[in-house]
Design an enzyme around this catalytic site. Structure first.
Site, mmCIF file in Angstrom:
data_model
loop_
_atom_site.group_PDB
_atom_site.id
_atom_site.type_symbol
_atom_site.label_atom_id
_atom_site.label_comp_id
_atom_site.label_asym_id
_atom_site.label_seq_id
_atom_site.Cartn_x
_atom_site.Cartn_y
_atom_site.Cartn_z
ATOM 1 N N GLU A 143 5.689 -3.269 2.157
ATOM 2 C CA GLU A 143 6.911 -4.026 1.855
ATOM 3 C C GLU A 143 8.145 -3.404 2.520
ATOM 4 O O GLU A 143 9.108 -3.008 1.856
ATOM 5 C CB GLU A 143 7.101 -4.144 0.343
ATOM 6 C CG GLU A 143 5.989 -4.958 -0.290
ATOM 7 C CD GLU A 143 6.270 -5.394 -1.720
ATOM 8 O OE1 GLU A 143 7.085 -4.748 -2.380
ATOM 9 O OE2 GLU A 143 5.667 -6.379 -2.163
ATOM 10 N N GLU A 305 -1.026 -9.262 -1.446
ATOM 11 C CA GLU A 305 -1.040 -8.998 -2.887
ATOM 12 C C GLU A 305 -0.827 -10.324 -3.588
ATOM 13 O O GLU A 305 0.193 -10.976 -3.407
ATOM 14 C CB GLU A 305 0.095 -8.036 -3.275
ATOM 15 C CG GLU A 305 -0.032 -6.684 -2.617
ATOM 16 C CD GLU A 305 1.089 -5.721 -3.001
ATOM 17 O OE1 GLU A 305 1.826 -5.997 -3.955
ATOM 18 O OE2 GLU A 305 1.222 -4.697 -2.312
#
Ligand code: GLA
Length: 656
Positions: A143, A305
């Site tokens: 991220e 995810e």
């Protein structure tokens, strides 16, 4: 086949659990296991001492169960020994303070010392695992957020970026208009990245400066991403490389970041409580279509995810997932273009900040309700073995401009949000079952019939010309309020009428604007006599050639045009000079899709969306109920009855 993944952190568990965990994942139907992203201190427990035997063993076990691996570079979390010997690798906050060690994502992306250590560990990994057929793909870092660090290394890099761009401070002063408030620079060294001033004064900064700060932060993140990808490719030229994106504050231009990567990917955490508020029904649909735009439009994406349990880390511990959520949201991602969905995470952590951020299995390790739901989903997907060969073909496109995004961050008018402007059109399109791409200013318009340009604020004149040519050749262009306002430096354009660059195309211009926000009620009345609530921002439009479609009803400009349509060459240009209620967008999109020959379905109730994937002569229409209510409605020659978060997949022949 759609690939099913599972996120796994073997370093967090006793190795006696590995074999059973991996065997159970294989038994569930998992194809790829995603590992490695936070495990630097186990890969390199002290400076230059590398220990990969444990990772070799995990990889071997995964492969022995017929699965492959997505291997993460661990650079998100530098080990404590490195921070201890080189505290300068930590990011600096807005006020210049270093972040606290022990959290994550706190490495400075540009710091040369950090880069050396990062390069060394990536080389170790890539030389060991590059080309290994068990490795399905690589994930870079975790991220990666836009580089808004204020450390000395980032400051120097920012100054070099400006030197490269403007050459001299004189040119920079002119481009930014720094004469206002005596802000002219005499040396690049005087310029620091945004945020060294108190936060509550940030609205006082020159917006042209802020625009370049945001562009620099984005470019610098893209460069960090490419730096890692290039190292991996030295050892494994055929590697598939991605990074898992998320939308934090002040996020980067993902198109720029993903330009050095092979596949776009995203961490998909939709609302774990089904929104009651219709404003939120389609927010996840928009996020997914936005992710599909990270690579050019024919590309698809992966989910690194996917929600598999109740959340509880970055905010309060959240409610349990409703039955159907895991299956519905995962299929929604597939509908919008995901070919791989990896679930976060196999087992809930027992320690650390995320011990209540649940994975698939709870702390007791039992095969619970969520596990059974995922098993059901995997079984269901087996009925659609050809899905991966299909793609999303869209006849409508919505323009996203990173410069507009950045600029609206610093100069807001009450109740006007850039994303909302895009979403109002997007949600109407998906509610009409119309596939829609989110495109960037330099993308081709080939294949589209309708081009929607919401709040195209920072305007490149060549884009405006291309949009006009599109209409001239028969396309329909929709231009909205807050378009053509600024030049590419972020300054207002003088002695021209708004929307600058689009007035001839739209056959109208703006005489005056009223940023009503939420302070005043306004409404528009269409020529057919329908009345829609409007507000936020109202352009008082003057028509030159255009036809008036709707007029304001309130304030001193009652009776003035608000929405117009212009015949331009073979096509049309609409100007929507205000922000209306949803029904207004439905009214006009229905009209213009019909006029442009875009196929749609107008029986989907509020909260229902449809996306169609086509390929090999087949069409799969994914119909999803985003709302918390059961929906019963006509579809084709029959009726559909859908529970909240239910996904129906309707298979037909491709007639497009
Ligand atoms: C992000 C991170 C994960 C985890 C989840 C939980 O997406 O990538 O490591 O922290 O959030 O919300």
């Amino acid at each position: 086949m759609i690939t099913i993944g599972m996120d796994y952190y073997p370093e967090q568990w006793d190795e006696s659990l590995w074999e059973a965990d991996i065997a159970e994942m294989a038994d569930l139907g998992v194809n790829v296991v995603r590992i490695g992203e936070f495990a630097w201190c186990r890969m390199e427990p002290s400076d230059g001492l590398f220990e990969f035997e444990w990772l070799d063993e995990v990889i071997k076990k995964i492969a022995s169960h017929g699965m492959q691996i997505i291997l993460g570079t661990p650079t998100n979390c530098p080990p404590m020994w490195l921070i201890d010997s080189h505290p300068e690798i930590l990011q600096c906050e807005r006020d210049g303070r270093r972040t606290y060690p022990g959290i994550r994502g706190h490495r400075c992306q540009t710091n040369p010392v950090f880069r050396n250590y990062a390069e060394r560990i990536i080389r170790e990994m890539a030389s060991r695992y590059g080309g290994n057929s068990d490795i399905f793909a690589w994930q870079i870092d975790n991220e990666i957020e836009s580089n808004h660090c204020t450390c000395p290394s980032c400051t120097a890099k920012f100054q070099n970026y400006l030197k490269r761009k403007y050459g001299t401070v004189v040119k920079l002063n002119r481009a930014w208009g720094t004469i206002v408030w005596s802000g002219e620079f005499t040396d690049f060294k005087q310029i620091h990245p945004l945020t060294t001033m108190p936060v509550n004064k940030s609205d006082w900064f020159n917006p042209a400066f802020i625009l370049d700060c945001e562009r620099f932060a984005s470019e610098s993140t893209a460069e960090y991403t490419a730096f890692q990808a290039n190292i991996i490719r030295e050892y494994d030229p055929d590697a598939r490389i991605t990074t898992n994106s998320c939308f934090g504050d002040r996020f980067q231009d993902f198109r720029e970041q993903f330009s050095s990567l092979d596949v776009a990917s995203y961490d998909n955490y939709p609302a774990a409580v089904v929104p009651e508020d219709p404003e939120e029904f389609y927010s996840n649909a928009f996020a997914l279509d936005f992710v599909r735009s990270f690579k050019r439009r024919e590309k698809k994406f992966w989910i690194m995810e996917e929600l598999a349990g109740p959340m509880g880390c970055w905010g309060p511990v959240r409610p349990a997932l409703e039955p159907g959520m895991i299956e519905g949201y995962a299929l929604q991602a597939v509908a919008h273009g995901a070919d791989l969905v990896s679930f976060f995470r196999w087992r809930t952590a027992s320690s650390g900040a995320e011990m209540f951020c649940h994975g698939l299995l709870d702390h007791n390790g039992r095969k619970n309700r969520r596990y059974l739901e995922l098993k059901h989903l995997i079984g269901r997907l087996k009925n659609y073995p050809d899905l991966e060969k299909t793609e999303i073909k869209s006849e409508a496109a919505i323009l996203y401009s990173a410069d507009a995004e950045y600029s609206f961050r610093s100069q807001k008018s009450d109740d006007f949000k850039y994303w909302t402007q895009l979403r109002l059109f997007h949600e109407t399109a998906v509610n009409l079952g119309v596939n829609v791409d989110i495109i960037r200013p330099d993308d081709s318009f080939d294949g589209y019939r309708v081009l929607i340009l919401p709040a195209y604020f920072v305007t490149d004149p060549s884009f405006a010309q291309r949009a006009a040519a599109f209409a001239e050749n028969g396309g329909t262009v929709v231009v909205t309020t807050r378009s053509g306002v600024k030049d590419i430096h972020g300054n207002c354009i003088m002695f021209r009428d708004l929307p600058v660059g689009f007035t001839e195309l739209c056959g109208c211009h703006v005489e005056e604007s009223d940023a009503v926000g939420t302070t005043a009620r306004q409404s528009v009345r269409t020529k057919e006599g329908y009345v829609f609530r409007a507000g936020s921002w109202c352009d008082i439009v003057v028509t030159d050639n255009a036809e008036v479609l709707a007029e304001y009803q309130g304030k001193y400009y009652a009776g003035a045009p608000a929405i117009t349509r212009n015949r331009y060459g073979e096509g049309y240009a609409y100007y929507i000079g205000t922000v209306g209620e949803k029904a207004m967008y439905r009214f006009y999109l229905h009209e213009l899709f019909f006029q442009a020959g875009v196929r749609m379905t107008d029986t989907f109730p509020e909260g229902v969306e449809a996306v169609t994937r086509t390929g090999d002569g087949k069409a799969y229409t994914f119909i999803f109920n985003n709302s918390p209510k059961r929906k019963i409605f006509e579809y084709g020659s029959g009726k559909l009855d859908m529970k909240p978060l239910e996904m129906k997949i309707v298979e037909t022949m491709d007639e497009s």
